[in-house]
Design an enzyme around this catalytic site. Structure first.
Site, PDB file in Angstrom:
ATOM      1  N   TRP A 130      13.766  36.679  69.015  1.00 38.36           N
ATOM      2  CA  TRP A 130      12.762  35.764  68.465  1.00 38.36           C
ATOM      3  C   TRP A 130      12.859  34.436  69.216  1.00 38.36           C
ATOM      4  CZ3 TRP A 130      13.728  32.248  63.767  1.00 38.36           C
ATOM      5  CH2 TRP A 130      12.541  31.657  63.334  1.00 38.36           C
ATOM      6  N   ASP A 211      20.137  39.179  60.963  1.00 34.99           N
ATOM      7  CA  ASP A 211      18.876  38.522  60.620  1.00 34.99           C
ATOM      8  C   ASP A 211      17.985  39.601  60.017  1.00 34.99           C
ATOM      9  OD1 ASP A 211      16.529  37.182  60.376  1.00 34.99           O
ATOM     10  OD2 ASP A 211      16.564  36.287  62.370  1.00 34.99           O
ATOM     11  N   LYS A 246       7.799  37.510  54.542  1.00 34.38           N
ATOM     12  CA  LYS A 246       6.950  38.653  54.883  1.00 34.38           C
ATOM     13  C   LYS A 246       6.888  39.666  53.738  1.00 34.38           C
ATOM     14  CE  LYS A 246       7.996  36.601  58.674  1.00 34.38           C
ATOM     15  NZ  LYS A 246       7.452  36.069  59.866  1.00 34.38           N
TER      16      LYS A 246
HETATM   17  C1  LMR Z   1       7.208  35.198  64.066  1.00 33.67           C
HETATM   18  O1  LMR Z   1       8.093  35.571  64.854  1.00 33.67           O
HETATM   19  O2  LMR Z   1       6.018  35.179  64.362  1.00 33.67           O
HETATM   20  C2  LMR Z   1       7.611  34.809  62.676  1.00 33.67           C
HETATM   21  O3  LMR Z   1       8.961  34.937  62.492  1.00 33.67           O
HETATM   22  C3  LMR Z   1       7.076  33.493  62.282  1.00 33.67           C
HETATM   23  C4  LMR Z   1       7.760  32.365  62.968  1.00 33.67           C
HETATM   24  O4  LMR Z   1       8.195  31.459  62.261  1.00 33.67           O
HETATM   25  O5  LMR Z   1       7.841  32.355  64.193  1.00 33.67           O
END
Ligand code: LMR
Length: 399
Positions: A130, A211, A246
């Site tokens: 992420w 996570d 989510k």
């Molecule tokens: C995403 O990866 O789109 C979500 O986890 C929202 C975010 O806060 O980035």
């Protein structure tokens, strides 16, 4: 002071929403941020959440502060959802859960905890991960390294490389593992692979930080806990950061939790005393509305059953859209084999579109996709826009 500053870059995910909102094209599609949309393009409030809110409104008689660690009823409900009510981890009281503002808040509290108390520990992130992971831990001052995760040629987990890298992680380091629905690839370890990862955790003695932001969106609320449960069965210490953005649709309520699994009850109490300081010096104590909703739903049999069904509906739609996307791309004459999209899980698909193709989709078709790996939020695709989307992808790929 302020005149000396230069413009900072927009956020690679949330910045797309800002750009999308400003785009006048009526055909625009936002497949950037991980927000669920139903087939009408809405992100509705869950029925179970609405009912819980009505009840809360009736009985709520104060807006007094919560304690630093949040609502204890919520913390207990989170632990039961993560591990199951009669798990040894809960019965032995060697775990502590604190309420946090979203999963991101949980990650930051964990980051502060690691950086202040274990300054020699390095945090290992999957490559890719992420986009916000490295930034959160960097802001907390935690040194970061990466381990390989994905083979983007074959569109599979690069499991051999992953295990080899984890086998080099020094004792006492922390390894972030995505509990399910890996963000951004959508590719998770199989149950057998989780067993192998758990073996390495035991032999290398590093600390997993799981996570767990997408529980229920992959294969089921219980099935998605397979990795977490396999790790827990080793008796290892760990951190778990979970989110209800989510799977409860509670994005703007900012509700998540950080759970620390320690070796025994005394260690848990000591760890908690430190976590409380991290929270107090950051946001003082958490907001109450989201935790009231989650605790009300999870602690009521009927609401809980309703919520399970709503999560299933989301999951089924997402997995259905995956199959439709694969078929539609084929129908549009796209030669590249996109069948892997149907094998990925959760909201995201690592489509393999290049940064240039992502730019083109945005500039020429107002289709917003995250640049890294061309990450697509599958949950933003609808019957109404799938044709336009696949036509645009086909044109961009053939250009
Ligand atoms: C995403 O990866 O789109 C979500 O986890 C929202 C975010 O806060 O980035």
């Amino acid at each position: 002071m302020f005149e000396t500053l230069e413009q900072a870059p927009p956020d690679p995910i949330l910045g797309l929403t800002t750009a999308f909102n400003a785009d006048p094209n009526p055909n625009k599609i936002n497949l950037g941020v991980g927000v669920y949309k139903d087939d009408d393009g809405n992100t509705p409030v869950f029925k179970s959440v609405k009912t819980a809110e009505e009840r809360i409104l009736q009985v709520e008689d104060t807006k007094n502060y919560l304690t630093i660690d949040g609502d204890p009823g919520y913390g207990a409900a989170v632990q039961q959802l993560l591990f199951g009510a009669d798990h040894e981890i809960l019965l032995s009281e060697r775990t502590v859960t604190v309420q946090t503002p979203g999963g991101t808040g949980a990650l930051r509290v964990a980051g502060d905890f690691i950086s202040k108390l274990f300054p020699d520990a390095t945090l290992w992130l999957s490559d890719p991960t992420w986009a916000n992971h490295p930034k959160v831990f960097d802001a907390a001052g935690v040194p970061i390294k990466t381990y390989p995760y994905y083979d983007s040629e074959a569109n599979v987990l690069d499991f051999g490389a992953l295990i080899e890298a984890l086998n080099q992680v020094p004792e006492g380091d922390v390894v972030l593992l995505h509990g399910c629905c890996h963000n951004p690839t959508g590719m998770d370890p199989t149950p057998e692979q989780w067993e192998e990862i758990a073996d390495v955790v035991q032999s290398r003695k590093f600390i997993p930080l799981v996570d767990f932001a997408y529980q229920g969106l992959g294969d089921g609320l219980d099935a998605d806990g397979k990795g977490l449960h396999t790790l827990a069965a080793t008796g290892c210490e760990m951190f778990v950061a979970n989110s209800f953005s989510k799977n409860f649709g509670l994005y703007c309520e900012r509700i998540g939790a950080l759970t620390l699994v320690t070796s025994d009850k005394d260690a848990a109490a000591v760890a908690k005393s430190h976590v409380l300081i991290m929270i107090r010096t950051n946001y003082s104590n958490p907001p109450a509305h989201g935790s009231s909703i989650v605790a009300t739903v999870l602690n009521d049999l009927e609401l809980r059953a309703g919520w399970d069904a709503e999560v299933k509906e989301m999951r089924d739609r997402i997995n259905g859209v995956r199959r439709k996307l694969v078929d539609a791309l084929k129908t549009k004459g796209v030669k590249r084999d996109f069948s892997f999209i149907a094998r990925q899980r959760g909201m995201f698909s690592f489509s393999g579109l290049t940064p240039e193709q992502v730019d083109k989709l945005r500039e020429e078709y107002s289709i917003y996709v995250v640049k890294t790996g061309g990450r697509i939020n599958v949950a933003g695709i609808r019957d109404e826009n799938i044709d336009y989307l696949c036509d645009s992808i086909a044109t961009v790929l053939n250009a």
